[in-house]
Design an enzyme around this catalytic site. Structure first.
Site, PDB file in Angstrom:
ATOM      1  CE1 TYR B  52      -4.527  -0.273   6.062  1.00  0.00           C
ATOM      2  CE2 TYR B  52      -4.428  -1.420   4.604  1.00  0.00           C
ATOM      3  CZ  TYR B  52      -3.989  -0.884   5.353  1.00  0.00           C
ATOM      4  OH  TYR B  52      -2.820  -0.160   5.133  1.00  0.00           O
ATOM      5  CD  GLU B  53     -12.305  -3.545   0.569  1.00  0.00           C
ATOM      6  OE1 GLU B  53     -12.665  -2.490   0.361  1.00  0.00           O
ATOM      7  OE2 GLU B  53     -11.534  -4.437  -0.214  1.00  0.00           O
ATOM      8  CB  SER B  54     -10.369  -6.493   6.609  1.00  0.00           C
ATOM      9  OG  SER B  54      -8.932  -5.659   6.747  1.00  0.00           O
TER      10      SER B  54
END
Lengths: 285, 255
Positions: B52-54
């Protein structure tokens, strides 16, 4: 060594009308308490920078304290749109809002370049996308070695950056853990930085590769328990997803928004944040 | 509807999950992509890498996150890296095999708009914007598109090209110096679409059970193409439906 001061004093000493400011934290560790103190102080004409404006900027924008927003994703994460920001862009309410829009990759690179003391960031991006046509701060550059066509964006150098962290020691060294976002870059890129932490401790007990900001990179520190709510602090309290869902309704209506801000921000102080996280501390069932 | 063994949204998600493989490294978005990826992980692809881009790499969430940065992601991740590293090393560095995209508008070449409805300078609706999408679209080896069909969303021309599909079609990507495949498949609540090998126009290759060509035509803003050897999408198995519903139920309870 940073000043250990009250949040109001930290705001007064470090944030001025017209500043370029980043309240950073990628979904996690968003410095809501600091933003609420800034709203109470009524400091305006701000240029706001955040990858994900989130509710924190929806509130500042809705209160008419921002003139410009530099951002890459303006949604209520997992819920929908940011309705106060939409109202500002679509209807200029309560005032017009200038936009400088980027992609996540661009802003992450721009923060890094700011921390690195560079004037701009170079990366491979925006290929076939329309943003370069509407944002003059996205420029093509050619690699002098390979000839590859790349893009450059200006680095980010805020006047002041606000972040929230798990803890600081008594000398003012700060530890942040979990999803780190671009906070380290945002602090190192800024002229001044204000950090709120969950607690001030004798020893950070950080492992050798932990994300620690040395005391001399921080201008002011203040302890605010729950200071990231409705965002969260990894290991201490969960994200208040219910509130993010509820915000969609609060922000949908101008009057309801204003009443909410009056009651829960303007008439409050940072002490309220410790109460707001009480129900989020227990493990999820 | 109560007696329906599944609904069209569920089939859209399940159809997407079926095409994910155990060795995929997947850049996951919130919503249907997150559900599809986690069904794959809980069924036929237990070792799939979900990112996930986090900055969370190799996550194994028990509940579907509401946001891209929920604590659940970091707590179950193999490792969590700073966001600049996520976009510089892992995405731009070419480590991702699949990226998921969807949006408010899509055209026949898989170009996507999540930025504005109306003109950029005076939008009718200001949407969230691109986030990671502009670079995901060109830097993941392949793109899976997932989006519900509607005339409003499936348009002749997108109001703003937030992320590139095949541009104007044909070899447009190659002429821009892009070497990744772009969209290889589009999952909707009516059908599965794939790009035509030459023109790159998205073409219906499989219709979901009970769907007729007219149903598809009625929900698309252009005249859609159908493959000669049109298939019928396999119905969800009991296990697939159970996995999806269980995941959604625990997720809803958690938020």
């Amino acid at each position: 060594m940073p000043d250990f001061v009250s949040l109001d004093d930290a705001i007064k000493a470090n944030l001025t009308d017209g500043d370029v400011v980043a309240f950073e934290g990628f979904t996690h560790l968003i410095p809501f308490a600091a933003a609420h103190a800034a709203i109470r102080a009524g400091i305006g004409d701000l240029t706001l920078i955040r990858m994900t404006p989130d509710i924190i900027y929806d509130q500042i924008i809705g209160m008419g304290l921002a003139k410009k927003l530099i951002f890459s994703y303006a949604g209520n994460p997992g819920v929908g749109l940011l309705r106060r920001m939409r109202d500002a862009v679509e209807n200029e309410w309560p005032r017009p809002l200038q936009l400088e829009e980027h992609s996540h990759a661009a802003l992450a690179n721009a923060f890094e370049a700011g921390a690195a003391g560079l004037p701009s960031a170079v990366f491979r991006g925006y290929q076939g996308a329309d943003l370069p046509q509407v944002n003059p701060n996205i420029k093509p550059v050619r690699c002098p070695f390979s000839g590859e066509s790349l893009v450059a964006v200006p680095s980010i150098r805020p006047d002041v950056t606000f972040i929230h962290g798990q803890k600081a020691d008594r000398k003012g060294n700060v530890l942040i853990e979990g999803i780190l976002g671009v906070q380290k870059e945002a602090v190192l890129a800024a002229r001044r930085s204000v950090v709120t932490v969950e607690e001030i401790v004798d020893n950070l007990n950080a492992h050798p590769n932990a994300c620690v900001l040395p005391s001399w990179t921080v201008t002011a520190i203040t302890e605010v328990r729950g200071g990231a709510h409705p965002s969260y602090t990894h290991g201490i309290y969960r994200r208040d997803n219910q509130f993010y869902i509820e915000w969609d309704k609060i922000a949908a209506d101008r009057k309801r928004f204003q009443e909410w801000m009056e009651k829960h921000v303007l008439a409050e102080s940072e002490g309220v944040f410790a109460k707001r996280i009480q129900h989020l501390k227990s493990p999820r069932t | 509807m109560k007696d329906e063994p599944y609904n069209s949204d569920e089939l859209m998600t399940i159809a997407a999950s079926r095409e994910l493989r155990n060795d995929d490294v997947c850049f996951v978005g919130i919503g249907a992509p997150s559900a599809a990826c986690n069904i794959a992980r809980l069924s036929h692809a237990p070792d799939i890498t979900l990112i996930y881009e986090s900055g969370t790499i190799g996550v194994q969430p028990k509940v579907l996150p509401l946001s891209i940065g929920d604590g659940e992601l970091c707590e179950t991740a193999l490792t969590t890296v700073p966001v600049r590293e996520m976009f510089r090393y892992w995405l731009q560095g070419g480590k991702m095999t699949i990226g998921f995209l969807g949006g408010a508008q899509i055209d026949k070449f898989g170009n996507i708009n999540t930025t504005v409805i109306g003109p950029y300078g005076k939008p009718k609706v200001r949407l969230p914007g691109g986030g990671g999408a502009p670079e995901i679209a060109t830097q993941c080896a392949k793109i899976f598109l997932i989006m519900k069909q509607s005339k409003r969303g499936f348009v002749e021309q997108v109001d703003f090209r937030t992320s590139l599909g095949f541009g104007s079609g044909g070899n447009a990507r190659e002429t821009m110096g892009i070497h990744s495949s772009g969209p290889v498949v589009l999952f909707t609540d009516y059908a599965i679409w794939r790009p035509h090998p030459k023109t790159k126009e998205l073409t219906v290759v499989s219709m979901h059970p009970g769907i007729a060509r007219e149903d598809i035509e009625a929900t698309i803003g252009w005249s859609p193409r159908f493959a000669d050897d049109l298939a019928i999408t396999e119905m969800p198995t009991d296990k697939e439906i159970q996995t999806l519903r269980q995941l959604k139920a625990v997720s809803q309870a958690a938020h």
